[in-house]
Design a protein around this motif. Structure first.
Motif, PDB file in Angstrom:
ATOM      1  N   ASN A  96      19.942  -0.374  80.717  1.00 33.40           N
ATOM      2  CA  ASN A  96      19.269   0.469  81.596  1.00 33.40           C
ATOM      3  C   ASN A  96      18.924  -0.096  82.755  1.00 33.40           C
ATOM      4  OD1 ASN A  96      16.595   1.358  82.207  1.00 33.40           O
ATOM      5  ND2 ASN A  96      15.454  -0.504  79.834  1.00 33.40           N
ATOM      6  N   SER A  97      19.910   0.239  83.710  1.00 28.19           N
ATOM      7  CA  SER A  97      19.479   1.730  83.352  1.00 28.19           C
ATOM      8  C   SER A  97      21.235   1.889  84.788  1.00 28.19           C
ATOM      9  CB  SER A  97      18.704   1.990  84.274  1.00 28.19           C
ATOM     10  OG  SER A  97      17.507   1.327  84.999  1.00 28.19           O
ATOM     11  N   SER A  99      21.145   4.241  88.396  1.00 28.31           N
ATOM     12  CA  SER A  99      20.113   4.460  89.697  1.00 28.31           C
ATOM     13  C   SER A  99      21.339   6.108  90.225  1.00 28.31           C
ATOM     14  CB  SER A  99      19.672   4.329  90.953  1.00 28.31           C
ATOM     15  OG  SER A  99      20.934   4.073  91.209  1.00 28.31           O
ATOM     16  N   LEU A 122      18.576   6.990  86.050  1.00 23.06           N
ATOM     17  CA  LEU A 122      16.741   6.726  86.764  1.00 23.06           C
ATOM     18  C   LEU A 122      15.859   7.796  88.156  1.00 23.06           C
ATOM     19  CD1 LEU A 122      16.218   3.312  87.551  1.00 23.06           C
ATOM     20  CD2 LEU A 122      15.332   4.167  85.450  1.00 23.06           C
ATOM     21  N   ASP A 160      15.073   9.405  83.052  1.00 21.88           N
ATOM     22  CA  ASP A 160      13.178   8.565  83.398  1.00 21.88           C
ATOM     23  C   ASP A 160      13.244   9.665  85.189  1.00 21.88           C
ATOM     24  OD1 ASP A 160      11.551   7.202  84.124  1.00 21.88           O
ATOM     25  OD2 ASP A 160      12.428   5.318  83.547  1.00 21.88           O
ATOM     26  N   ILE A 162      11.056   8.825  86.359  1.00 22.80           N
ATOM     27  CA  ILE A 162      10.324   7.703  87.498  1.00 22.80           C
ATOM     28  C   ILE A 162       8.629   7.525  87.019  1.00 22.80           C
ATOM     29  CG2 ILE A 162      10.078   5.808  89.188  1.00 22.80           C
ATOM     30  CD1 ILE A 162      12.871   5.385  88.582  1.00 22.80           C
TER      31      ILE A 162
END
Lengths: 262, 310
Positions: A96-97, A99, A122, A160, A162
């Motif tokens: 985790n995680s 970008s 992300l 994710d 966000i």
């Protein structure tokens, strides 16, 4: 739904203190309570105040694994901190995680390959969190493409979109919900999706209500995991009910009890 | 180009339940499979379905003539009847229905019923399924005594329902028996009864589900779909539906006019056809009445289970 317990995070003052003073029992209680309440994975984050995040991560992983046997989500912006955790985990971990930045992805997917870990990706990059679902989708697609390049199975990815606080970015709730639906269609087998749920209610007055309302909406739109507070019983009840309505489990009058017995 | 079949993998098998073997004779084991019925390529099937013969503790003049004739004089005495089932017809497990405790059938006291069951166990040495008379009040009063008399023999007691499960559950728990959880062809209630029973501290791995049966020609496809739905849920991890199934085939078939008022073999064939269909639906334990039908179904099971991985 894969429930990732969020409470072992140095952002919380009592956890930061426990890390500082090496209070094993505080961390272990948090781990046990979360697992008992239904967490299948525990997030581990040394927090922003950690002076030595590498040592703190090692200490946390060891302390947690002495008392529970669930997989861990190693949560750090620093790859070297994650790597130290990966060396110690006894179950397959989630990183985790990453970008969607090229350099970051290369480093994180390299680690994922080396240590056979799953990855949270992300949908953001150096320029920040996108404010449209289209941009989120573009970044998510870049993450999927990179993962494939590294030979990572798409179902080992957790995308994710966000989540932002509803009181500061009210337009984003809808964009996030729509993104979840579209992320699931990015590839086959579909990638997993995740959110940092509590962020949606940051700074609001009725946090638990906002959290559980958003969670049920997200589940209906393709959310397959969430980082959340499993000790919020009403939140967990809402999640179980949402899954029931989506026919993931067979109804019976004691369906909450039945889910927890699984 | 050859076609590759899609194979489903289950993440959790059906519970394995053992009946009998408590110091007298051999136990019978059912369940434990990790695939839908007869899909042997998809998983293991360690225990083939088992056929039990059903007897009653009274002389069942209301049973179909064809069934009564098959047992002849023996049917007049439950112990002799049980002996015939095992000795003459090779039954490996018996189901004793204590209907005689019901006032309409003589109102036999529980102590006497317990003595009969004990005598049956002593003579036959096979695992026993023991059912009450179907009246909740009488069964709650009597079954604890019957259960106690069989303590340690690992019998299968029935039946616990959503509205009446506490006494029988507590009794089975105290005396070390397994339990039949009954529901009225309703998967939601089936799950609920299992939860209620296990909430009392009863091991879910000692529950056998009775989803309620119907006979061929009376909506059996509905039973089939309920059983299939339960199995699919169990295989993806629903532990509250991971119990083996028991089906009371004889009881249902022999009350139909097709079986009762038939020429010679129609009733037997009706019972065979119903049982065979329920094996395909996922039955683990079939309770049957006509010994010829039971034998035919056992033969069928023997043939069809040859491909099973154990």
């Amino acid at each position: 739904m894969i429930v990732i317990g969020e409470l072992i995070n140095g952002m919380f003052k009592d956890v930061a203190r426990a890390i500082d003073n090496r209070e094993v029992d505080v961390i272990q209680h948090l781990a046990e309570d979360q697992v008992k309440a239904g967490a299948q994975v525990l997030d581990v984050n040394t927090g922003p105040y950690s002076k030595n995040p590498v040592d703190d991560m090692k200490w946390l992983v060891e302390a947690i694994q002495k008392t529970v046997s669930v997989p861990l989500a190693l949560d750090s912006t620093k790859p070297e901190v994650i790597e130290e955790g990966l060396k110690l985990v006894s179950k397959r971990a989630i990183i985790n995680s990453t970008s969607a930045d090229e350099e970051k992805m290369s480093r994180i997917f390299g680690l994922a390959k080396e240590y056979n870990a799953q990855v949270i990706g992300l949908a953001m990059d150096r320029s920040g969190v996108p404010n449209s679902k289209d941009k989120r989708l573009e970044l998510a697609a870049a993450i999927v493409a990179k993962a494939m390049e590294y030979g990572i199975n798409t179902e080992d990815l957790f995308l994710d979109p966000i989540v932002l606080p509803v009181n500061v970015a009210q337009t984003q709730g809808h964009e996030v919900i729509e993104s979840l639906r579209e992320f699931r269609m990015l590839c086959d087998p579909a990638p997993n999706t995740t959110i940092g749920l509590s962020n949606v209610s940051q700074g609001t007055k009725y946090r638990s209500l906002v959290n559980r309302t958003f969670l049920t909406m997200a589940i209906a739109n393709g959310l397959t995991s969430a980082i959340l507070d499993p000790l919020d019983k009403e939140l967990m009840d809402a999640m179980i009910t949402a899954e029931l309505i989506l026919n993931k489990n067979i109804y019976c009058d004691s369906f909450l009890d039945a889910y927890r017995k699984k | 180009m050859s076609i590759e079949l899609i194979k489903e993998k289950c993440s959790a098998p059906i519970n394995m339940v053992e009946i009998g073997g408590g110091g007298v004779g051999a136990a019978v084991r059912i369940g434990g499979q990790s695939c839908l019925p007869l899909l042997f390529e998809e998983g293991d099937c360690p225990n083939p379905p088992v056929v039990a013969l059903e007897i009653a503790d009274y002389q069942p003049d209301d049973w179909a003539e064809s069934v009564r004739q098959a047992y002849g004089e023996a049917i007049k005495d439950p112990v002799a009847w049980a002996k015939a089932c095992v000795g003459r017809f090779g039954a490996k497990i018996l189901c004793v229905r204590l209907q005689g405790m019901h006032p309409d059938y003589g109102g036999r006291p529980a102590d006497e019923a317990a003595e009969i069951v004990k005598a049956i166990l002593a003579v036959t040495k096979v695992p026993l399924i023991v059912l009450g008379c179907g009246d909740d009040e009488i069964d709650n009063d009597s079954m604890p005594k019957v259960s106690q008399a069989l303590k340690g023999h690992n019998c299968l007691l029935g039946t616990a329902t959503q509205s009446n499960y506490k006494t029988l559950t507590a009794t089975a728990l105290a005396d070390g028996h397994s339990l039949i959880a009954e529901s009225p062809i309703d998967i939601n209630i089936a799950k609920q009864v299992n939860i209620l029973i296990s909430d009392m501290g009863f091991d879910p791995k000692r529950i056998i589900m009775h989803p309620t049966t119907t006979s061929l020609g009376y909506g059996m496809e509905y039973v089939y779909s309920i059983m299939e739905r339960g199995r699919l849920a169990a295989f993806i991890g629903d532990r509250m539906l991971a119990m083996p199934f028991v089906l009371f085939v004889g009881q249902e078939v022999w009350k139909t006019k097709e079986a009762k008022e038939s020429v010679k073999t129609q009733g037997i064939n009706w019972e065979i056809a119903t049982a065979v269909s329920l094996v395909q639906a996922g039955a683990d334990l079939l309770v049957m009445r006509h010994p010829d039908a039971a034998k035919a179904v056992e033969r069928y099971i023997g043939i069809i289970m040859k491909g099973a991985k154990t």
